[in-house]
Design a protein around this motif. Structure first.
Motif, PDB file in Angstrom:
ATOM      1  N   TYR A  86     -45.479 -50.096  -7.462  1.00 21.04           N
ATOM      2  CA  TYR A  86     -45.280 -48.669  -7.215  1.00 21.04           C
ATOM      3  C   TYR A  86     -45.044 -48.294  -8.756  1.00 21.04           C
ATOM      4  O   TYR A  86     -45.660 -47.364  -9.371  1.00 21.04           O
ATOM      5  N   ALA A  87     -43.811 -48.902  -9.561  1.00 20.46           N
ATOM      6  CA  ALA A  87     -43.833 -48.475 -10.879  1.00 20.46           C
ATOM      7  C   ALA A  87     -44.793 -48.582 -11.774  1.00 20.46           C
ATOM      8  O   ALA A  87     -45.043 -47.845 -12.696  1.00 20.46           O
ATOM      9  N   VAL A  88     -45.812 -49.586 -11.653  1.00 14.85           N
ATOM     10  CA  VAL A  88     -46.832 -49.976 -12.538  1.00 14.85           C
ATOM     11  C   VAL A  88     -47.897 -48.943 -12.353  1.00 14.85           C
ATOM     12  O   VAL A  88     -48.475 -48.310 -13.083  1.00 14.85           O
ATOM     13  N   VAL A  89     -48.052 -48.570 -10.977  1.00 13.06           N
ATOM     14  CA  VAL A  89     -49.158 -47.352 -10.638  1.00 13.06           C
ATOM     15  C   VAL A  89     -48.627 -46.087 -11.452  1.00 13.06           C
ATOM     16  O   VAL A  89     -49.627 -45.532 -12.045  1.00 13.06           O
ATOM     17  N   LEU A  96     -53.169 -43.200 -18.663  1.00 13.03           N
ATOM     18  CA  LEU A  96     -54.358 -42.535 -18.373  1.00 13.03           C
ATOM     19  C   LEU A  96     -54.253 -41.329 -19.363  1.00 13.03           C
ATOM     20  O   LEU A  96     -55.405 -40.496 -19.638  1.00 13.03           O
ATOM     21  N   LEU A  97     -52.970 -40.554 -19.264  1.00 12.99           N
ATOM     22  CA  LEU A  97     -52.962 -39.439 -20.194  1.00 12.99           C
ATOM     23  C   LEU A  97     -53.056 -39.486 -21.679  1.00 12.99           C
ATOM     24  O   LEU A  97     -53.491 -38.368 -22.183  1.00 12.99           O
ATOM     25  N   PHE A  98     -52.590 -40.659 -22.158  1.00 12.22           N
ATOM     26  CA  PHE A  98     -52.583 -40.869 -23.616  1.00 12.22           C
ATOM     27  C   PHE A  98     -53.223 -42.407 -24.017  1.00 12.22           C
ATOM     28  O   PHE A  98     -52.479 -43.196 -23.990  1.00 12.22           O
ATOM     29  N   PRO A  99     -54.601 -42.278 -23.736  1.00 15.72           N
ATOM     30  CA  PRO A  99     -55.259 -43.492 -23.924  1.00 15.72           C
ATOM     31  C   PRO A  99     -55.041 -43.923 -25.381  1.00 15.72           C
ATOM     32  O   PRO A  99     -54.868 -43.208 -26.212  1.00 15.72           O
ATOM     33  N   ASP A 100     -55.587 -45.185 -25.733  1.00 16.02           N
ATOM     34  CA  ASP A 100     -55.335 -45.760 -27.281  1.00 16.02           C
ATOM     35  C   ASP A 100     -56.314 -44.865 -27.777  1.00 16.02           C
ATOM     36  O   ASP A 100     -55.875 -44.888 -29.276  1.00 16.02           O
ATOM     37  N   ASN A 101     -57.446 -44.685 -27.630  1.00 12.37           N
ATOM     38  CA  ASN A 101     -58.389 -44.273 -28.326  1.00 12.37           C
ATOM     39  C   ASN A 101     -59.203 -43.200 -27.657  1.00 12.37           C
ATOM     40  O   ASN A 101     -59.818 -43.544 -26.429  1.00 12.37           O
ATOM     41  N   GLN A 114     -63.379 -36.717 -17.450  1.00 12.61           N
ATOM     42  CA  GLN A 114     -64.264 -37.989 -17.211  1.00 12.61           C
ATOM     43  C   GLN A 114     -63.679 -39.115 -16.722  1.00 12.61           C
ATOM     44  O   GLN A 114     -64.395 -39.844 -16.042  1.00 12.61           O
ATOM     45  N   ARG A 115     -62.300 -39.246 -16.991  1.00 10.19           N
ATOM     46  CA  ARG A 115     -61.642 -40.340 -16.186  1.00 10.19           C
ATOM     47  C   ARG A 115     -60.772 -39.702 -15.040  1.00 10.19           C
ATOM     48  O   ARG A 115     -59.886 -40.705 -14.586  1.00 10.19           O
ATOM     49  N   ARG A 116     -60.947 -38.565 -14.323  1.00 14.86           N
ATOM     50  CA  ARG A 116     -60.155 -37.844 -13.407  1.00 14.86           C
ATOM     51  C   ARG A 116     -60.151 -38.947 -12.152  1.00 14.86           C
ATOM     52  O   ARG A 116     -59.058 -39.068 -11.569  1.00 14.86           O
ATOM     53  N   ARG A 117     -61.223 -39.504 -11.859  1.00 14.95           N
ATOM     54  CA  ARG A 117     -61.377 -40.453 -10.590  1.00 14.95           C
ATOM     55  C   ARG A 117     -60.289 -41.346 -10.618  1.00 14.95           C
ATOM     56  O   ARG A 117     -59.575 -41.717  -9.635  1.00 14.95           O
ATOM     57  N   TRP A 118     -60.103 -42.013 -11.870  1.00 10.83           N
ATOM     58  CA  TRP A 118     -58.988 -43.200 -12.157  1.00 10.83           C
ATOM     59  C   TRP A 118     -57.461 -42.258 -11.913  1.00 10.83           C
ATOM     60  O   TRP A 118     -56.809 -42.912 -11.018  1.00 10.83           O
ATOM     61  N   PHE A 119     -57.362 -41.268 -12.438  1.00  9.60           N
ATOM     62  CA  PHE A 119     -56.110 -40.714 -12.565  1.00  9.60           C
ATOM     63  C   PHE A 119     -55.641 -40.337 -11.122  1.00  9.60           C
ATOM     64  O   PHE A 119     -54.712 -40.654 -10.727  1.00  9.60           O
ATOM     65  N   PHE A 120     -56.601 -39.733 -10.323  1.00  7.93           N
ATOM     66  CA  PHE A 120     -56.164 -39.269  -9.000  1.00  7.93           C
ATOM     67  C   PHE A 120     -56.406 -40.065  -8.057  1.00  7.93           C
ATOM     68  O   PHE A 120     -55.692 -40.068  -7.089  1.00  7.93           O
ATOM     69  N   GLY A 121     -57.209 -41.310  -8.260  1.00 11.51           N
ATOM     70  CA  GLY A 121     -57.147 -42.429  -7.529  1.00 11.51           C
ATOM     71  C   GLY A 121     -55.802 -43.088  -7.343  1.00 11.51           C
ATOM     72  O   GLY A 121     -55.045 -43.318  -6.264  1.00 11.51           O
ATOM     73  N   LEU A 122     -55.300 -43.158  -8.671  1.00  9.44           N
ATOM     74  CA  LEU A 122     -53.881 -43.719  -8.728  1.00  9.44           C
ATOM     75  C   LEU A 122     -52.831 -42.885  -8.522  1.00  9.44           C
ATOM     76  O   LEU A 122     -51.757 -43.086  -7.661  1.00  9.44           O
ATOM     77  N   LEU A 123     -53.117 -41.536  -8.435  1.00 10.32           N
ATOM     78  CA  LEU A 123     -51.911 -40.653  -7.863  1.00 10.32           C
ATOM     79  C   LEU A 123     -51.896 -40.344  -6.532  1.00 10.32           C
ATOM     80  O   LEU A 123     -50.872 -40.436  -5.754  1.00 10.32           O
ATOM     81  N   ALA A 124     -53.140 -40.549  -5.834  1.00 10.60           N
ATOM     82  CA  ALA A 124     -53.247 -40.649  -4.316  1.00 10.60           C
ATOM     83  C   ALA A 124     -52.590 -41.859  -3.722  1.00 10.60           C
ATOM     84  O   ALA A 124     -51.814 -41.808  -2.993  1.00 10.60           O
ATOM     85  N   CYS A 160     -55.456 -34.544  -4.239  1.00 10.94           N
ATOM     86  CA  CYS A 160     -56.394 -35.682  -4.981  1.00 10.94           C
ATOM     87  C   CYS A 160     -57.675 -35.605  -4.903  1.00 10.94           C
ATOM     88  O   CYS A 160     -58.498 -36.034  -5.795  1.00 10.94           O
ATOM     89  N   LEU A 161     -58.011 -35.664  -3.405  1.00 11.00           N
ATOM     90  CA  LEU A 161     -59.370 -35.574  -3.297  1.00 11.00           C
ATOM     91  C   LEU A 161     -60.454 -34.574  -3.873  1.00 11.00           C
ATOM     92  O   LEU A 161     -61.412 -34.805  -4.441  1.00 11.00           O
ATOM     93  N   ILE A 162     -59.810 -33.228  -3.765  1.00 13.17           N
ATOM     94  CA  ILE A 162     -60.437 -32.316  -4.511  1.00 13.17           C
ATOM     95  C   ILE A 162     -60.515 -32.372  -6.151  1.00 13.17           C
ATOM     96  O   ILE A 162     -61.695 -32.331  -6.517  1.00 13.17           O
ATOM     97  N   ALA A 163     -59.422 -32.797  -6.691  1.00 13.66           N
ATOM     98  CA  ALA A 163     -59.409 -33.213  -8.111  1.00 13.66           C
ATOM     99  C   ALA A 163     -60.536 -34.277  -8.351  1.00 13.66           C
ATOM    100  O   ALA A 163     -60.895 -34.317  -9.339  1.00 13.66           O
TER     101      ALA A 163
END
Length: 195
Positions: A86-89, A96-101, A114-124, A160-163
């Motif tokens: 859970y903590a890792v998620v 994802l908010l501050f990627p390396d580059n 562009q990476r919102r699906r990863w962000f909101f998938g993890l938030l869900a 999360c689904l909407i986003a």
């Protein structure tokens, strides 16, 4: 084999959770500091900063809520692994908010959208993991939560689904604002008075 009380195990679990959550907080704070250190390098985006603030608050709230684990009368390795997962998620959401580059993107907002699906998938996933976390803490913890909690998860998943589906900036700014407002409502309603 020596018997260890659950109250002796709790600090051990809390330390590892603190390390992972601390990495997420560090990632967000270092990203914010980057804007201060190099103001011309990347444009500051309202959308991006709303989510940075919201997830920073989410990490702090997670740490606060995990004190409820101190009431556990028994521990097992499965619960320990679950909590680390859970903590890792939550850490991955922060990362994802501050990627390396972001050189191949127009900035942090463009990367986020562009990476919102990863962000909101993890938030869900975090919303769903929170249900299990709440059950691990036991009936007393569950009963201390109001009916708001039963509404929070389905609404959070729907948002999360909407986003996940929408790439419209306005939708994302509104959702971030709603998430932050709900976090402050939850702090005033439940967290602030936790005793």
């Amino acid at each position: 084999m020596e018997t260890v009380s659950p109250h002796e195990i709790f600090p051990h679990v809390r330390i590892i959770l603190g390390m992972v959550i601390g990495l997420g907080i560090t990632r967000l704070l270092a990203g914010i500091a980057g804007f201060i250190q190099h103001p011309g390098r990347h444009r500051v985006s309202l959308l991006h900063m709303l989510w940075v603030g919201s997830i920073l608050l989410e990490l702090v709230l997670f740490w606060w809520w995990e004190f409820g684990l101190s009431r556990l009368t028994a521990w097992n390795f499965g619960a320990y692994l679950f909590l680390i997962g859970y903590a890792v998620v939550l850490y991955l959401i922060a990362a994802l908010l501050f990627p390396d580059n972001v050189a191949e993107y127009a900035g942090y907002e463009d990367f986020f959208l562009q990476r919102r699906r990863w962000f909101f998938g993890l938030l869900a996933a975090a919303f769903l993991l929170d249900i299990v976390d709440t059950m691990i803490k036991g009936r007393q913890h569950w009963s201390e939560l109001s009916g708001d909690y039963l509404v929070q998860v389905p609404i959070g998943l729907a948002l999360c689904l909407i986003a996940y589906v929408s790439a419209r900036r306005g939708v994302h700014v509104a959702l971030a604002g709603v998430h932050i407002l709900y976090q402050f409502y939850w702090i005033g309603r439940t967290v602030y008075t936790m005793g």
